[in-house]
Design an enzyme around this catalytic site. Structure first.
Site, PDB file in Angstrom:
ATOM      1  N   ASP A 101     -13.724 -23.974  -0.613  1.00  0.00           N
ATOM      2  CA  ASP A 101     -13.061 -25.230  -0.959  1.00  0.00           C
ATOM      3  C   ASP A 101     -11.671 -25.052  -1.559  1.00  0.00           C
ATOM      4  O   ASP A 101     -11.193 -25.904  -2.287  1.00  0.00           O
ATOM      5  CB  ASP A 101     -13.952 -25.985  -1.952  1.00  0.00           C
ATOM      6  CG  ASP A 101     -14.365 -25.093  -3.126  1.00  0.00           C
ATOM      7  OD1 ASP A 101     -13.659 -24.097  -3.390  1.00  0.00           O
ATOM      8  OD2 ASP A 101     -15.390 -25.394  -3.771  1.00  0.00           O
ATOM      9  N   GLU A 123     -20.136 -22.251   3.806  1.00  0.00           N
ATOM     10  CA  GLU A 123     -20.425 -23.000   2.567  1.00  0.00           C
ATOM     11  C   GLU A 123     -20.025 -24.470   2.743  1.00  0.00           C
ATOM     12  O   GLU A 123     -19.351 -25.079   1.913  1.00  0.00           O
ATOM     13  CB  GLU A 123     -19.722 -22.393   1.348  1.00  0.00           C
ATOM     14  CG  GLU A 123     -20.311 -22.831   0.021  1.00  0.00           C
ATOM     15  CD  GLU A 123     -19.546 -22.248  -1.170  1.00  0.00           C
ATOM     16  OE1 GLU A 123     -18.486 -22.780  -1.515  1.00  0.00           O
ATOM     17  OE2 GLU A 123     -20.025 -21.260  -1.751  1.00  0.00           O
ATOM     18  N   ARG A 215      -9.525 -25.817 -13.165  1.00  0.00           N
ATOM     19  CA  ARG A 215      -8.322 -26.619 -13.353  1.00  0.00           C
ATOM     20  C   ARG A 215      -8.618 -27.934 -14.076  1.00  0.00           C
ATOM     21  O   ARG A 215      -7.843 -28.383 -14.905  1.00  0.00           O
ATOM     22  CB  ARG A 215      -7.735 -26.904 -11.965  1.00  0.00           C
ATOM     23  CG  ARG A 215      -6.314 -27.302 -11.899  1.00  0.00           C
ATOM     24  CD  ARG A 215      -5.868 -27.339 -10.446  1.00  0.00           C
ATOM     25  NE  ARG A 215      -5.367 -26.044  -9.992  1.00  0.00           N
ATOM     26  CZ  ARG A 215      -4.112 -25.651 -10.123  1.00  0.00           C
ATOM     27  NH1 ARG A 215      -3.219 -26.445 -10.673  1.00  0.00           N
ATOM     28  NH2 ARG A 215      -3.724 -24.471  -9.710  1.00  0.00           N
TER      29      ARG A 215
END
Ligand code: UDP
Length: 380
Positions: A101, A123, A215
């Site tokens: 991702d 995934e 983040r």
């Protein structure tokens, strides 16, 4: 005449992508009669991934060298796209693969779409259903799944998410997560810890490993978590040694060193190479983490995980009882960790849970699917 080999281009950007793609790249190389395997690195991370190439014997064929100091996701995307376009035009693979991702994955999916090269998402199907958490990863994985032609879903839950969004069931395979293949491989290898790490492992009766760098936690949540770790370090000063390999991002380093720098039983160390990290994880009483990869590795090694997230796209370990979701507030994190450190039966019960993330055969399933062989799904 032998059929032409299937040409696969694997694209890698960050540390978890290299770890999770390595078992597939190794399996493709071993099946060289049927596959021709090429590897492109975007260079989204540099220092963290170089040692992994040596560990897994990966030799990149293309390096886009996109990394810049202080890069934003937009910087990475805009630097990676033209490079990926030329690599795709040069290689013309039958399939391009990317895992997870990151911005590298999103860029690969977009470039493959524009070049009309089929894209396989490793995934696939993880969903938090919250674009702010994890940020920007939830967006990246949705873009990747929009254009995929093979969805390699690690779990049945991921498969259900994909089918709900209209993915072709014939193209969704439940494989298990390739990180399980990687961690089983690396944990079985003899790996000596450096004398400094070895000493940390024996300084106090128990070891607790910490990783944190998401983040969306930058700022307030990260400070709350550091304060929780400080509380815990004080409460268990003589009995628990915390080891925290600190991510190089300055938004992480600053508060972590300011709040935890002077605690005697908190070792703030540089990011560890994968072999030593896995060895330390194995020896830990528990791991405190906000990493998706570490959450998947922990039950593979029977280590309870306390997860520093408000929402998760990997619910399986929480449902099975192998991990607990502690949030990012100081008190919640302290309580979740204390419960495991103070109540040994609770901690032991978590250690014995089956691993919901894989069985070490994910790469074999992915390679079989690419070759058109029948695949027995993970958990099936
Ligand atoms: N890891 C490592 N050294 C460290 C910390 C983590 O090798 O010092 C590995 C860890 O085992 C896991 C991966 O890095 O496989 C997780 O990477 P990261 O936390 O960057 O990504 P995420 O899992 O959050 O996507």
């Amino acid at each position: 005449m032998a059929p032409k080999p299937i040409r696969i281009l694997s694209v890698l950007g960050t540390r978890p992508e290299v770890i999770k793609m390595a078992p597939i790249i190794t399996a493709l190389a071993a099946d060289h009669r049927r596959f021709e395997s090429r590897v492109c690195v975007t260079g989204q991370h540099r220092a963290l991934v170089e040692p992994l190439f040596a560990l897994f014997g990966i030799r990149p064929d293309h390096d886009l060298a996109v990394m810049r100091p202080g890069q934003t996701p937009t910087d990475v995307l805009s630097a990676a796209l033209p490079g990926l376009q030329s690599v795709l035009r040069h290689e013309r693979p039958d399939w391009v693969l990317a895992e997870g991702d990151t911005t590298t994955v999103m860029a690969t999916a977009i470039a493959a779409f524009h070049e009309r090269v089929p894209f396989g998402h490793v995934e696939a199907g993880l969903r938090s259903r919250d674009f702010a958490r994890p940020f920007p990863e939830e967006f990246n994985r949705r873009v990747a799944d929009l254009v995929a032609g093979w969805w390699f879903a690690p779990t049945d839950g991921a498969r259900t998410n994909l089918l709900r969004e209209g993915a072709d069931p014939a193209r969704v395979v439940v494989t298990g997560n390739t990180v399980v293949d990687a961690v089983l491989d690396v944990s079985a290898r003899p790996a000596a810890l450096s004398p400094a790490l070895e000493a940390l492992g024996t300084r106090r009766p128990r070891l607790v490993l910490v990783t944190m760098h998401r983040r969306e936690s930058f700022g307030g949540p990260l400070e709350q978590i550091c304060l929780a770790l400080a509380d815990l370090a004080d409460a268990y000063r003589d009995v628990v040694q915390f080891v925290y390999p600190v991510h190089p991002n300055p938004a992480v380093r600053g508060p972590v060193h300011a709040i935890l720098g002077d605690r005697e039983n908190v070792a703030l160390v540089e990011p560890l190479e994968y072999g030593p990290f896995v060895q330390l994880l194995r020896r830990s009483a528990l791991v405190i983490t906000d990493s998706g990869g570490v959450l998947e590795e922990a039950p593979t090694l029977g280590v309870p995980a306390v997860v520093l997230r408000e929402v998760t796209e990997r619910p399986e370990a929480f449902l099975s009882g192998a991990a607990v979701l502690a949030g990012t507030a100081r008190e919640g994190v302290v309580q979740a960790v204390r419960r495991l450190l103070d109540d040994e039966p609770v901690r032991r019960a978590m250690m014995g849970k089956p691993n919901p993330y894989g069985d070490g055969k994910a790469a074999a399933r992915i390679v079989a699917a690419l070759a058109g062989d029948p695949v027995e799904p993970f958990g099936g």
